[in-house]
Design an enzyme around this catalytic site. Structure first.
Site, PDB file in Angstrom:
ATOM      1  N   SER A 185      -3.483  20.586   8.594  1.00 40.85           N
ATOM      2  CA  SER A 185      -4.058  21.171  10.139  1.00 40.85           C
ATOM      3  C   SER A 185      -3.540  21.680  10.634  1.00 40.85           C
ATOM      4  O   SER A 185      -2.268  21.011  10.508  1.00 40.85           O
ATOM      5  CB  SER A 185      -5.054  19.592  10.863  1.00 40.85           C
ATOM      6  OG  SER A 185      -5.028  19.692  11.936  1.00 40.85           O
ATOM      7  N   THR A 209     -12.134  15.535  12.620  1.00 37.76           N
ATOM      8  CA  THR A 209     -12.534  16.876  11.897  1.00 37.76           C
ATOM      9  C   THR A 209     -13.196  16.176  10.594  1.00 37.76           C
ATOM     10  O   THR A 209     -13.565  15.056  10.291  1.00 37.76           O
ATOM     11  CB  THR A 209     -11.217  17.906  11.599  1.00 37.76           C
ATOM     12  OG1 THR A 209     -11.873  18.996  10.828  1.00 37.76           O
ATOM     13  CG2 THR A 209     -10.738  17.185  10.708  1.00 37.76           C
ATOM     14  N   THR A 259     -30.293  23.911   0.049  1.00 36.99           N
ATOM     15  CA  THR A 259     -31.535  23.070  -0.205  1.00 36.99           C
ATOM     16  C   THR A 259     -32.432  23.353   1.136  1.00 36.99           C
ATOM     17  O   THR A 259     -32.844  22.850   2.177  1.00 36.99           O
ATOM     18  CB  THR A 259     -30.843  21.466  -0.236  1.00 36.99           C
ATOM     19  OG1 THR A 259     -30.194  21.566  -0.734  1.00 36.99           O
ATOM     20  CG2 THR A 259     -31.744  20.359   0.206  1.00 36.99           C
ATOM     21  N   GLY A 273     -25.622  22.295   7.790  1.00 39.57           N
ATOM     22  CA  GLY A 273     -25.328  21.358   7.610  1.00 39.57           C
ATOM     23  C   GLY A 273     -24.961  20.774   8.389  1.00 39.57           C
ATOM     24  O   GLY A 273     -25.262  21.486   9.912  1.00 39.57           O
ATOM     25  N   GLY A 274     -23.636  20.016   8.359  1.00 40.89           N
ATOM     26  CA  GLY A 274     -23.258  19.683  10.029  1.00 40.89           C
ATOM     27  C   GLY A 274     -22.423  21.078  11.134  1.00 40.89           C
ATOM     28  O   GLY A 274     -22.855  21.067  12.542  1.00 40.89           O
ATOM     29  N   GLY A 282     -26.710  28.367   5.121  1.00 41.98           N
ATOM     30  CA  GLY A 282     -25.974  27.156   5.058  1.00 41.98           C
ATOM     31  C   GLY A 282     -26.525  26.367   6.662  1.00 41.98           C
ATOM     32  O   GLY A 282     -26.879  26.855   7.601  1.00 41.98           O
ATOM     33  N   LYS A 334     -16.689  13.595  11.234  1.00 38.08           N
ATOM     34  CA  LYS A 334     -17.857  15.092  12.738  1.00 38.08           C
ATOM     35  C   LYS A 334     -19.551  13.942  13.144  1.00 38.08           C
ATOM     36  O   LYS A 334     -19.693  13.317  14.135  1.00 38.08           O
ATOM     37  CB  LYS A 334     -18.075  15.939  12.416  1.00 38.08           C
ATOM     38  CG  LYS A 334     -16.916  17.114  12.568  1.00 38.08           C
ATOM     39  CD  LYS A 334     -16.912  18.215  12.655  1.00 38.08           C
ATOM     40  CE  LYS A 334     -15.925  18.683  12.908  1.00 38.08           C
ATOM     41  NZ  LYS A 334     -16.024  20.310  13.060  1.00 38.08           N
ATOM     42  N   TYR A 392     -11.129  29.254   7.195  1.00 39.26           N
ATOM     43  CA  TYR A 392     -10.517  29.794   7.373  1.00 39.26           C
ATOM     44  C   TYR A 392      -9.243  29.594   5.946  1.00 39.26           C
ATOM     45  O   TYR A 392      -9.222  28.499   5.982  1.00 39.26           O
ATOM     46  CB  TYR A 392     -10.203  29.758   8.568  1.00 39.26           C
ATOM     47  CG  TYR A 392      -9.667  28.303   8.956  1.00 39.26           C
ATOM     48  CD1 TYR A 392      -8.214  27.416   8.713  1.00 39.26           C
ATOM     49  CD2 TYR A 392     -10.404  28.171  10.276  1.00 39.26           C
ATOM     50  CE1 TYR A 392      -8.875  26.247   9.746  1.00 39.26           C
ATOM     51  CE2 TYR A 392     -10.879  26.545  10.087  1.00 39.26           C
ATOM     52  CZ  TYR A 392      -9.679  25.449   9.748  1.00 39.26           C
ATOM     53  OH  TYR A 392      -9.490  24.463  10.080  1.00 39.26           O
ATOM     54  N   SER A 452      -3.761  21.727  13.795  1.00 39.48           N
ATOM     55  CA  SER A 452      -4.169  21.945  15.688  1.00 39.48           C
ATOM     56  C   SER A 452      -3.159  21.145  15.912  1.00 39.48           C
ATOM     57  O   SER A 452      -2.848  21.460  17.264  1.00 39.48           O
ATOM     58  CB  SER A 452      -5.282  20.057  15.347  1.00 39.48           C
ATOM     59  OG  SER A 452      -6.899  20.481  14.856  1.00 39.48           O
TER      60      SER A 452
HETATM   61  P1  ATR Z   1     -20.557  20.678   7.191  1.00 37.33           P
HETATM   62  O1  ATR Z   1     -20.186  19.892   8.392  1.00 37.33           O
HETATM   63  O2  ATR Z   1     -19.470  21.724   6.580  1.00 37.33           O
HETATM   64  O3  ATR Z   1     -21.555  22.180   7.543  1.00 37.33           O
HETATM   65  P2  ATR Z   1     -22.034  19.427   5.086  1.00 37.33           P
HETATM   66  O4  ATR Z   1     -23.407  19.233   6.346  1.00 37.33           O
HETATM   67  O5  ATR Z   1     -21.542  19.016   4.345  1.00 37.33           O
HETATM   68  O6  ATR Z   1     -20.662  19.901   5.642  1.00 37.33           O
HETATM   69  O7  ATR Z   1     -23.455  20.751   4.890  1.00 37.33           O
HETATM   70  C1  ATR Z   1     -22.500  22.135   3.873  1.00 37.33           C
HETATM   71  C2  ATR Z   1     -23.522  23.170   3.495  1.00 37.33           C
HETATM   72  O8  ATR Z   1     -22.839  23.920   2.365  1.00 37.33           O
HETATM   73  C3  ATR Z   1     -24.629  22.769   3.603  1.00 37.33           C
HETATM   74  O9  ATR Z   1     -25.474  23.688   4.175  1.00 37.33           O
HETATM   75  C4  ATR Z   1     -24.377  23.035   1.670  1.00 37.33           C
HETATM   76  O10 ATR Z   1     -26.291  22.767   1.272  1.00 37.33           O
HETATM   77  P3  ATR Z   1     -26.734  22.648   1.143  1.00 37.33           P
HETATM   78  O11 ATR Z   1     -27.697  21.506   1.797  1.00 37.33           O
HETATM   79  O12 ATR Z   1     -27.903  22.385   0.444  1.00 37.33           O
HETATM   80  O13 ATR Z   1     -26.205  20.431  -0.219  1.00 37.33           O
HETATM   81  C5  ATR Z   1     -23.616  23.911   1.438  1.00 37.33           C
HETATM   82  N1  ATR Z   1     -22.773  23.804   0.100  1.00 37.33           N
HETATM   83  C6  ATR Z   1     -21.675  23.796   0.348  1.00 37.33           C
HETATM   84  N2  ATR Z   1     -21.775  23.978  -1.131  1.00 37.33           N
HETATM   85  C7  ATR Z   1     -22.658  25.168  -1.763  1.00 37.33           C
HETATM   86  C8  ATR Z   1     -22.861  25.559  -2.564  1.00 37.33           C
HETATM   87  N3  ATR Z   1     -21.787  26.097  -4.092  1.00 37.33           N
HETATM   88  N4  ATR Z   1     -23.871  26.752  -3.101  1.00 37.33           N
HETATM   89  C9  ATR Z   1     -24.428  26.310  -1.942  1.00 37.33           C
HETATM   90  N5  ATR Z   1     -24.730  25.707  -0.009  1.00 37.33           N
HETATM   91  C10 ATR Z   1     -23.553  25.165  -0.706  1.00 37.33           C
END
Ligand code: ATR
Length: 271
Positions: A15, A62, A154, A130-131, A128, A66, A218, A17
């Site tokens: 990190s 982090t 997904t 996710g969170g 993406g 989170k 990054y 930070s």
């Molecule tokens: P964060 O908090 O960093 O957003 P997360 O909630 O685990 O982490 O979300 C990860 C994101 O990266 C999701 O959108 C995931 O896709 P899925 O929802 O289909 O799992 C995406 N992701 C991670 N690895 C991936 C890969 N190899 N190909 C495509 N999408 C990927």
């Protein structure tokens, strides 16, 4: 006694930070300590309580904590509640633990103030769902883009986010294949695929010579997404270092009442 702060995550030794917050503290001529603290997911509740009992004044949060931390605080700010994620904890004057989220505003400041990127009336894409995506969607919609699309491997997760924030603006969801033939002014990579060196199968056609690409990830070298985007002919590619510093500055403001000048700190890090 010196006020204590820190960042909790797992792993955390990489990190930046602590360096960033020490720079902010010297700039503000304030004395404080800030350390990186490794907490495994199974020990989160217990170790958070220990830190709070020991008198820590504030924490950054982090990966991977989170989301889980939202259930462990006494109060959530509106933006943390919307994001379903906390990156900043502060202890209020009555000892209450407050969870906030400065990621959205950090990205906004980097995009607009530092990089001069227009968001209003532009076509935006987030890769993406996710969170990280949830944390930045409200801020992006607030800037009144022409459209905001979320594409995810997904697709159900992208649909859920689009539905959650539909009242805030023009937002749609799809899978990567459906992007073929579409063009965007700004593409933000919010997948975590780069952590394993991967670039998911995004259609190269989404990037043209006017497209700006921003990676929330990054690294000391180029991230896989930035390399890929440059190969597709993007106008500009940016890593998330600026967002990292800006979200930290917002945390510092919450804790210490002063918003640091981020430019000297950004200058110490890669672009
Ligand atoms: P964060 O908090 O960093 O957003 P997360 O909630 O685990 O982490 O979300 C990860 C994101 O990266 C999701 O959108 C995931 O896709 P899925 O929802 O289909 O799992 C995406 N992701 C991670 N690895 C991936 C890969 N190899 N190909 C495509 N999408 C990927």
């Amino acid at each position: 006694m010196t006020d204590r702060y820190g960042v909790i995550g797992h792993p955390i030794s990489h990190s930046k930070s602590p360096v960033i917050h020490q720079q902010f503290a010297s700039q503000a001529m304030q004395e404080l300590s800030y350390e990186a603290i490794d907490i495994a997911p199974d020990n989160l509740a217990e170790e958070l309580n220990t830190l709070i009992d020991s008198g820590v004044k504030g924490l950054n949060v982090t990966v991977p904590h989170k989301n889980a931390i939202t259930d462990l605080v006494d109060q959530l700010s509106e933006r943390a509640e919307l994001a379903g994620a906390v990156n900043t904890i502060s202890i209020d004057r009555h000892g209450g633990v407050v969870g906030d989220n400065t990621d959205g505003v950090g990205l906004f400041r980097d995009l607009t103030t530092n990089l001069g990127i227009e968001l209003a009336d532009r076509h935006l894409l987030i890769l993406g769902a996710g969170g990280a995506t949830r944390g930045i969607v409200p801020m992006l919609l607030d800037a009144q883009p022409a459209s905001l699309r979320i594409a995810n491997r997904t697709v159900q997760k992208a649909d859920d986010i689009a539905e959650q924030f539909a009242d805030l603006g023009e937002i749609t969801a799809c899978q990567f294949d459906d992007l073929d033939g579409l063009h965007f002014d700004l593409i933000i990579n919010a997948t975590s695929a780069g952590l394993t060196g991967e670039v998911p199968p995004f259609p190269g056609s989404i990037i043209d010579a006017n497209t700006v690409c921003y990676d929330l990830s990054y690294s000391m070298g180029d991230t896989p997404f930035c390399v890929w985007a440059a190969e597709q002919g993007a106008a500009e590619t940016h890593q998330g270092w600026g967002m990292l510093v800006e979200q930290a500055a917002e945390s510092f403001l919450i804790w210490r009442g002063v918003r640091p000048d981020t430019s000297p700190v950004r200058a110490l890090l890669p672009e």
